[in-house]
Scaffold this active site. Sequence first.
Site, PDB file in Angstrom:
ATOM      1  N   ILE A 192     -13.385   1.841  24.406  1.00  0.00           N
ATOM      2  CA  ILE A 192     -12.994   3.154  23.889  1.00  0.00           C
ATOM      3  C   ILE A 192     -14.098   3.771  23.035  1.00  0.00           C
ATOM      4  O   ILE A 192     -14.521   4.902  23.263  1.00  0.00           O
ATOM      5  CB  ILE A 192     -11.689   3.065  23.046  1.00  0.00           C
ATOM      6  CG1 ILE A 192     -10.573   2.424  23.867  1.00  0.00           C
ATOM      7  CG2 ILE A 192     -11.293   4.441  22.514  1.00  0.00           C
ATOM      8  CD1 ILE A 192     -10.043   3.272  24.999  1.00  0.00           C
ATOM      9  N   ARG A 228      -7.069   4.057   3.629  1.00  0.00           N
ATOM     10  CA  ARG A 228      -6.827   5.219   4.500  1.00  0.00           C
ATOM     11  C   ARG A 228      -5.682   4.915   5.452  1.00  0.00           C
ATOM     12  O   ARG A 228      -4.958   5.803   5.878  1.00  0.00           O
ATOM     13  CB  ARG A 228      -8.087   5.551   5.299  1.00  0.00           C
ATOM     14  CG  ARG A 228      -9.229   6.108   4.470  1.00  0.00           C
ATOM     15  CD  ARG A 228     -10.350   6.588   5.357  1.00  0.00           C
ATOM     16  NE  ARG A 228      -9.816   7.395   6.442  1.00  0.00           N
ATOM     17  CZ  ARG A 228     -10.434   7.540   7.613  1.00  0.00           C
ATOM     18  NH1 ARG A 228     -11.584   6.936   7.829  1.00  0.00           N
ATOM     19  NH2 ARG A 228      -9.907   8.285   8.555  1.00  0.00           N
ATOM     20  N   ASP A 262      -7.683  -0.199  18.028  1.00  0.00           N
ATOM     21  CA  ASP A 262      -7.494  -0.329  16.576  1.00  0.00           C
ATOM     22  C   ASP A 262      -7.150  -1.748  16.160  1.00  0.00           C
ATOM     23  O   ASP A 262      -7.197  -2.074  14.974  1.00  0.00           O
ATOM     24  CB  ASP A 262      -6.411   0.631  16.076  1.00  0.00           C
ATOM     25  CG  ASP A 262      -6.839   2.079  16.230  1.00  0.00           C
ATOM     26  OD1 ASP A 262      -5.980   2.963  16.156  1.00  0.00           O
ATOM     27  OD2 ASP A 262      -8.040   2.313  16.469  1.00  0.00           O
ATOM     28  N   ARG A 320     -11.812  13.271   9.762  1.00  0.00           N
ATOM     29  CA  ARG A 320     -12.229  13.965  10.978  1.00  0.00           C
ATOM     30  C   ARG A 320     -11.029  14.382  11.808  1.00  0.00           C
ATOM     31  O   ARG A 320     -11.106  15.264  12.642  1.00  0.00           O
ATOM     32  CB  ARG A 320     -13.185  13.121  11.780  1.00  0.00           C
ATOM     33  CG  ARG A 320     -12.608  11.824  12.274  1.00  0.00           C
ATOM     34  CD  ARG A 320     -13.539  11.150  13.231  1.00  0.00           C
ATOM     35  NE  ARG A 320     -13.995  12.057  14.259  1.00  0.00           N
ATOM     36  CZ  ARG A 320     -13.242  12.458  15.289  1.00  0.00           C
ATOM     37  NH1 ARG A 320     -11.988  12.096  15.360  1.00  0.00           N
ATOM     38  NH2 ARG A 320     -13.735  13.267  16.194  1.00  0.00           N
ATOM     39  N   ARG A 341     -17.851  10.430  17.997  1.00  0.00           N
ATOM     40  CA  ARG A 341     -16.538  11.112  17.965  1.00  0.00           C
ATOM     41  C   ARG A 341     -16.660  12.584  18.409  1.00  0.00           C
ATOM     42  O   ARG A 341     -16.386  13.509  17.660  1.00  0.00           O
ATOM     43  CB  ARG A 341     -15.922  11.038  16.570  1.00  0.00           C
ATOM     44  CG  ARG A 341     -15.818   9.648  16.003  1.00  0.00           C
ATOM     45  CD  ARG A 341     -14.880   8.725  16.755  1.00  0.00           C
ATOM     46  NE  ARG A 341     -13.482   9.036  16.615  1.00  0.00           N
ATOM     47  CZ  ARG A 341     -12.728   8.609  15.607  1.00  0.00           C
ATOM     48  NH1 ARG A 341     -13.253   7.903  14.665  1.00  0.00           N
ATOM     49  NH2 ARG A 341     -11.450   8.922  15.560  1.00  0.00           N
ATOM     50  N   LYS A 346       0.545   6.095  10.568  1.00  0.00           N
ATOM     51  CA  LYS A 346      -0.497   7.056  10.158  1.00  0.00           C
ATOM     52  C   LYS A 346      -0.832   7.992  11.317  1.00  0.00           C
ATOM     53  O   LYS A 346      -0.891   9.202  11.150  1.00  0.00           O
ATOM     54  CB  LYS A 346      -1.755   6.297   9.740  1.00  0.00           C
ATOM     55  CG  LYS A 346      -3.018   7.166   9.626  1.00  0.00           C
ATOM     56  CD  LYS A 346      -4.214   6.413   9.141  1.00  0.00           C
ATOM     57  CE  LYS A 346      -5.005   5.776  10.249  1.00  0.00           C
ATOM     58  NZ  LYS A 346      -5.878   6.653  11.036  1.00  0.00           N
ATOM     59  N   ASN A 347      -1.010   7.413  12.497  1.00  0.00           N
ATOM     60  CA  ASN A 347      -1.497   8.221  13.620  1.00  0.00           C
ATOM     61  C   ASN A 347      -0.409   9.058  14.280  1.00  0.00           C
ATOM     62  O   ASN A 347      -0.698   9.878  15.142  1.00  0.00           O
ATOM     63  CB  ASN A 347      -2.205   7.326  14.632  1.00  0.00           C
ATOM     64  CG  ASN A 347      -3.501   6.782  14.048  1.00  0.00           C
ATOM     65  OD1 ASN A 347      -3.958   7.248  13.005  1.00  0.00           O
ATOM     66  ND2 ASN A 347      -4.066   5.776  14.688  1.00  0.00           N
ATOM     67  N   CYS A 357     -18.275   9.024  12.841  1.00  0.00           N
ATOM     68  CA  CYS A 357     -18.023   8.064  11.760  1.00  0.00           C
ATOM     69  C   CYS A 357     -18.564   6.714  12.240  1.00  0.00           C
ATOM     70  O   CYS A 357     -19.266   6.627  13.230  1.00  0.00           O
ATOM     71  CB  CYS A 357     -16.537   8.006  11.447  1.00  0.00           C
ATOM     72  SG  CYS A 357     -15.593   7.377  12.817  1.00  0.00           S
TER      73      CYS A 357
HETATM   74  C1  EPZ Z   1      -7.011   8.429  17.807  1.00  0.00           C
HETATM   75  O1  EPZ Z   1      -8.309   8.895  17.531  1.00  0.00           O
HETATM   76  C2  EPZ Z   1      -6.635   7.563  16.611  1.00  0.00           C
HETATM   77  N1  EPZ Z   1      -6.658   8.371  15.388  1.00  0.00           N
HETATM   78  C3  EPZ Z   1      -7.642   6.422  16.487  1.00  0.00           C
HETATM   79  O2  EPZ Z   1      -7.239   5.602  15.392  1.00  0.00           O
HETATM   80  C4  EPZ Z   1      -7.579   5.595  17.759  1.00  0.00           C
HETATM   81  O3  EPZ Z   1      -8.540   4.564  17.690  1.00  0.00           O
HETATM   82  C5  EPZ Z   1      -7.866   6.481  18.968  1.00  0.00           C
HETATM   83  O4  EPZ Z   1      -6.984   7.626  18.995  1.00  0.00           O
HETATM   84  C6  EPZ Z   1      -7.653   5.679  20.246  1.00  0.00           C
HETATM   85  O5  EPZ Z   1      -7.965   6.409  21.353  1.00  0.00           O
HETATM   86  C7  EPZ Z   1      -5.607   9.194  15.136  1.00  0.00           C
HETATM   87  O6  EPZ Z   1      -4.670   9.287  15.902  1.00  0.00           O
HETATM   88  C8  EPZ Z   1      -5.679   9.973  13.853  1.00  0.00           C
HETATM   89  P1  EPZ Z   1      -9.523   9.676  21.176  1.00  0.00           P
HETATM   90  P2  EPZ Z   1      -8.951  10.083  18.441  1.00  0.00           P
HETATM   91  O7  EPZ Z   1      -9.691  11.146  21.257  1.00  0.00           O
HETATM   92  O8  EPZ Z   1      -7.877  11.012  18.858  1.00  0.00           O
HETATM   93  C9  EPZ Z   1     -13.775  10.153  23.220  1.00  0.00           C
HETATM   94  C10 EPZ Z   1      -7.521   4.404  13.389  1.00  0.00           C
HETATM   95  O9  EPZ Z   1      -8.190   3.405  13.098  1.00  0.00           O
HETATM   96  N2  EPZ Z   1     -13.586  11.598  23.048  1.00  0.00           N
HETATM   97  O10 EPZ Z   1      -8.365   9.048  21.883  1.00  0.00           O
HETATM   98  O11 EPZ Z   1     -10.109  10.621  17.696  1.00  0.00           O
HETATM   99  C11 EPZ Z   1     -13.925   9.437  21.883  1.00  0.00           C
HETATM  100  O12 EPZ Z   1     -15.272   9.487  21.428  1.00  0.00           O
HETATM  101  C12 EPZ Z   1      -8.136   5.484  14.265  1.00  0.00           C
HETATM  102  O13 EPZ Z   1      -6.343   4.615  13.027  1.00  0.00           O
HETATM  103  C13 EPZ Z   1     -14.491  12.473  23.646  1.00  0.00           C
HETATM  104  O14 EPZ Z   1     -15.437  12.051  24.299  1.00  0.00           O
HETATM  105  O15 EPZ Z   1      -9.468   9.230  19.661  1.00  0.00           O
HETATM  106  C14 EPZ Z   1     -13.493   8.046  22.221  1.00  0.00           C
HETATM  107  O16 EPZ Z   1     -14.583   7.358  22.805  1.00  0.00           O
HETATM  108  C15 EPZ Z   1      -9.568   5.175  14.659  1.00  0.00           C
HETATM  109  N3  EPZ Z   1     -14.323  13.806  23.470  1.00  0.00           N
HETATM  110  C16 EPZ Z   1     -12.397   8.255  23.279  1.00  0.00           C
HETATM  111  O17 EPZ Z   1     -12.580   9.582  23.762  1.00  0.00           O
HETATM  112  C17 EPZ Z   1     -13.271  14.326  22.758  1.00  0.00           C
HETATM  113  O18 EPZ Z   1     -13.159  15.559  22.642  1.00  0.00           O
HETATM  114  C18 EPZ Z   1     -10.972   8.150  22.741  1.00  0.00           C
HETATM  115  O19 EPZ Z   1     -10.895   8.992  21.620  1.00  0.00           O
HETATM  116  C19 EPZ Z   1     -12.359  13.420  22.153  1.00  0.00           C
HETATM  117  C20 EPZ Z   1     -12.529  12.060  22.318  1.00  0.00           C
END
Ligand code: EPZ
Length: 454
Positions: free
Chosen positions: A342, A413, A320, A108, A137, A34-35, A132
């Site tokens: 995370i 999802r 995850d 999102r 996020r 998915k990701n 969420c």
């Molecule tokens: C991706 O989400 C995955 N989703 C998530 O999987 C996964 O848990 C996550 O990466 C792991 O890091 C997809 O790929 C579609 P991040 P993403 O940006 O890109 C903070 C699932 O269950 N952050 O790596 O949204 C954020 O709040 C999903 O399949 C900022 O502060 O995650 C988090 O604490 C859930 N500012 C950390 O970074 C930003 O602009 C990592 O988020 C972006 C993120």
Amino acid sequence: MRSAHRRPGVTEVQRLIMEGGRRLHGQVRISGSKNAVLPILAATLLTDEECVIRNVPRLRDVAVMTSILRRLGAEVHAEAEEGEQVLRVCARRLRTHEVPETLVRRMRSSIFLMGPLLGREGRVRLSYPGGCAIGPRPINLHLKALSDLGAVIEERNGYLEARAPVLAGATVHLDQSSVGATENAMMAAVLARGMTAIYNAAREPEIADLQGFLNAMGARVSGAGTDVIRVEGVGRLRGADYRVIPDRIEAGTYLVAAAITGGHLVLLDAEPSHLESPIAKLREAGAVVTARGREIHVQGPDRPRAVDIKTVPYPGFPTDLQSPFMALLSLAEGTSIITESIFENRFKVAGELRRMGAQIAIDGRVAVIRGVHRLSGAVVEAMDDLRGGAALVLAGLAAEGRTVVEGVRHIERGYQDLDRKLLEVGARIRRTLNGAVLTRRTAILPAPPPPIGS
Ligand code: EPZ
């Protein structure tokens, strides 16, 4: 029976009903990631030629992304090839640069449409993606990276308007590891003028898959898997035919299913190298795991041992799989400590596991799990975190008696045919819609994407 929380206008009530206590045994075929597929589908907007994406999982999030691409003006055709879904996407011309709010709200991850639309159209408009269940996020890292590449971004009454008459290669420093921000920056940089370097880039395998797809389109991206990704901008990109990597989180979930039931599973079409950290933890907990090419064999212990886990960016333990492991450790011998570094709020499933008899104390980002001998079936709710929903199914497989999991749409999802795949390895599980049993052993054809306008 707890009353299902029904969204206004949602009539369907889907449930997963399990009778626990069966050791799983058999083979599970892992679906596409998915990701990985979501950013790759977004990246198809970067060319006016047809792209063929293979091994596409049949998931709600994929259906939403398909609807968004169609709303933007792309043609998307779904085909089945040897049981796998293939999507043919052609964004010959786009009819709008605006991502519909109704669809952004449903997923999102729509945020990483900004990069491709800026690269292709020089502008994009989308409503601010909300938080969420697992945290606020924020998207500050996405916006900073796109600004570094020349985008002018305004936030106006809940909408983001971004323009980039010209995207220019730049040095992008991400304050922290972010999968989505790294992907957005890559997709904005491939058609930018000149060289881009993305520092502190995320190292997840899905980043490498996006790099592979972009380069198949004629981009010049290197460094995925390290914390520095370099992009040399090119004038245009062509269509590509690409197969998506297996879903490491789905695979990890089934490894836990074998461990929590003391069963034996063989995962097919998996990629063991993407799961080294979770496999090490499962071995520590007493499971026997062996990788053979694209197969992973796992034998669960009669009772898992307690282990401590800290979620960190790849290649560390993935956030995850934190909830699925929380379900497993609820039955472990001893006390386990999980630290979620995370996301701010990813322990919601603990409350539902407690209703099944788990002994879990939460203190901020730390969960202390005192293993119990048995869990009892209950009616539980998968909140807005699909991994928490999967954890409840895993707990139901091991619990005594009947477990009813509500909120199945969240699970769908990210998990294709979860009930069917579990049924085929011996679980007593069925999916019901308003009481009618849906689970059947044959593959469930993809739900047609929601009609445009939904
Ligand atoms: C991706 O989400 C995955 N989703 C998530 O999987 C996964 O848990 C996550 O990466 C792991 O890091 C997809 O790929 C579609 P991040 P993403 O940006 O890109 C903070 C699932 O269950 N952050 O790596 O949204 C954020 O709040 C999903 O399949 C900022 O502060 O995650 C988090 O604490 C859930 N500012 C950390 O970074 C930003 O602009 C990592 O988020 C972006 C993120």
